[in-house]
Design a protein around this motif. Structure first.
Motif, mmCIF file in Angstrom:
data_model
loop_
_atom_site.group_PDB
_atom_site.id
_atom_site.type_symbol
_atom_site.label_atom_id
_atom_site.label_comp_id
_atom_site.label_asym_id
_atom_site.label_seq_id
_atom_site.Cartn_x
_atom_site.Cartn_y
_atom_site.Cartn_z
ATOM 1 N N VAL A 81 0.840 -1.200 0.000
ATOM 2 C CA VAL A 81 0.000 0.000 0.000
ATOM 3 C C VAL A 81 0.871 1.244 0.000
ATOM 4 N N GLU A 82 0.219 2.328 -0.316
ATOM 5 C CA GLU A 82 0.845 3.656 -0.296
ATOM 6 C C GLU A 82 0.057 4.496 0.703
ATOM 7 N N ILE A 83 0.771 5.248 1.520
ATOM 8 C CA ILE A 83 0.109 6.134 2.477
ATOM 9 C C ILE A 83 -0.399 7.354 1.726
ATOM 10 N N ILE A 84 -1.656 7.715 2.000
ATOM 11 C CA ILE A 84 -2.259 8.906 1.424
ATOM 12 C C ILE A 84 -2.211 9.986 2.498
ATOM 13 N N GLY A 85 -1.697 11.115 2.187
ATOM 14 C CA GLY A 85 -1.685 12.180 3.184
ATOM 15 C C GLY A 85 -0.611 13.196 2.901
ATOM 16 N N GLU A 86 -0.563 14.157 3.785
ATOM 17 C CA GLU A 86 0.389 15.247 3.632
ATOM 18 C C GLU A 86 1.735 14.872 4.213
ATOM 19 N N ARG A 87 2.764 15.416 3.573
ATOM 20 C CA ARG A 87 4.133 15.250 4.062
ATOM 21 C C ARG A 87 4.904 16.452 3.529
ATOM 22 N N ASP A 88 5.207 17.387 4.394
ATOM 23 C CA ASP A 88 5.853 18.644 3.993
ATOM 24 C C ASP A 88 7.354 18.434 3.828
ATOM 25 N N GLN A 89 7.755 18.081 2.607
ATOM 26 C CA GLN A 89 9.155 17.787 2.310
ATOM 27 C C GLN A 89 10.063 19.007 2.459
ATOM 28 N N SER A 90 9.476 20.203 2.504
ATOM 29 C CA SER A 90 10.314 21.395 2.684
ATOM 30 C C SER A 90 10.967 21.419 4.068
ATOM 31 N N LEU A 91 10.468 20.601 4.987
ATOM 32 C CA LEU A 91 11.032 20.543 6.339
ATOM 33 C C LEU A 91 12.146 19.512 6.469
ATOM 34 N N ALA A 92 12.343 18.703 5.428
ATOM 35 C CA ALA A 92 13.419 17.707 5.451
ATOM 36 C C ALA A 92 14.766 18.399 5.280
ATOM 37 N N ASP A 93 15.797 17.794 5.850
ATOM 38 C CA ASP A 93 17.152 18.342 5.730
ATOM 39 C C ASP A 93 18.141 17.180 5.678
ATOM 40 N N SER A 127 -1.135 -0.148 -3.775
ATOM 41 C CA SER A 127 -0.205 0.402 -4.764
ATOM 42 C C SER A 127 0.396 -0.658 -5.667
ATOM 43 N N GLY A 128 0.514 -1.862 -5.213
ATOM 44 C CA GLY A 128 1.151 -2.908 -6.008
ATOM 45 C C GLY A 128 0.205 -3.504 -7.036
ATOM 46 N N ASN A 129 0.766 -4.258 -7.966
ATOM 47 C CA ASN A 129 -0.045 -4.932 -8.979
ATOM 48 C C ASN A 129 -0.720 -6.177 -8.432
ATOM 49 N N ASP A 130 -0.131 -6.777 -7.397
ATOM 50 C CA ASP A 130 -0.689 -7.982 -6.800
ATOM 51 C C ASP A 130 -1.818 -7.581 -5.853
ATOM 52 N N ARG A 131 -3.035 -7.870 -6.244
ATOM 53 C CA ARG A 131 -4.198 -7.520 -5.424
ATOM 54 C C ARG A 131 -4.842 -8.753 -4.805
ATOM 55 N N ASP A 132 -4.061 -9.832 -4.741
ATOM 56 C CA ASP A 132 -4.520 -11.065 -4.119
ATOM 57 C C ASP A 132 -4.423 -10.887 -2.606
#
Length: 173
Positions: A81-93, A127-132
């Motif tokens: 799966v992929e997480i849906i949501g906000e992630r403010d990459q401008s705060l990364a260093d 997110s993956g192709n395998d939906r089994d």
């Protein structure tokens, strides 16, 4: 003071007591509200508790909550799966090794037997192709997607039902 006002104050007192109870251990957990293209949520029928819950589990030493939820979903459902949501990459260093985690959908503090779970709950999509879809027969007896109407036919904790109804009615997800 009316009964409802007193009940509300008593309920708030109990909630405050829960949050400030230093006698019981508090564990961090990460859980996934996996929503598909048809606005259905993926749930597992918990073997011990006899109710339907989302996939999730304890955050292990040396992993972030984001990593934990992805791992737990893979272990419990076989899905990527992929997480849906906000992630403010401008705060990364990168120079001082600061990364940014996703903002969770909700964080709950839940009494689980003799300890609490600080449950970090994320919205996710497959997110993956395998939906089994698979499930661990040691922990669950079934797995399925449910729409809003389908929630009426299954056993859920009352607060969990409210959470599921809220997320499935949320047009922003």
């Amino acid at each position: 003071m009316g009964i409802r006002s007193r009940d509300r104050k008593n309920k708030q007192f109990i909630i405050n007591e829960m949050l400030h109870n230093d006698e019981l251990e508090k564990h961090f957990t990460a859980s996934a509200l996996i929503i598909d293209e048809d606005n259905r949520v993926l749930l597992l029928h918990h073997k011990k508790l006899g109710v339907w819950l989302y996939p999730g589990g304890h955050v292990e030493k040396n992993e972030t909550p984001d990593q934990a939820v992805l791992r737990e979903v893979k272990e419990e459902t076989g899905l990527e799966v992929e997480i849906i949501g906000e992630r403010d990459q401008s705060l990364a260093d990168i120079d001082v090794d600061v990364s940014v985690l996703y903002v969770p959908y909700v964080v709950l503090c839940e009494l689980i037997g003799d300890h609490y779970h600080n449950d970090i709950v994320y919205l996710c999509k497959i997110s993956g192709n395998d939906r089994d879809i698979k499930y661990n027969k040691d922990e669950a007896t079934d797995i399925n997607f449910f729409d809003l109407e389908g929630l009426n036919d299954i056993e859920l904790f009352p607060n969990f039902r409210r959470l599921l109804e809220k997320v499935l009615k949320d047009p922003k997800k």
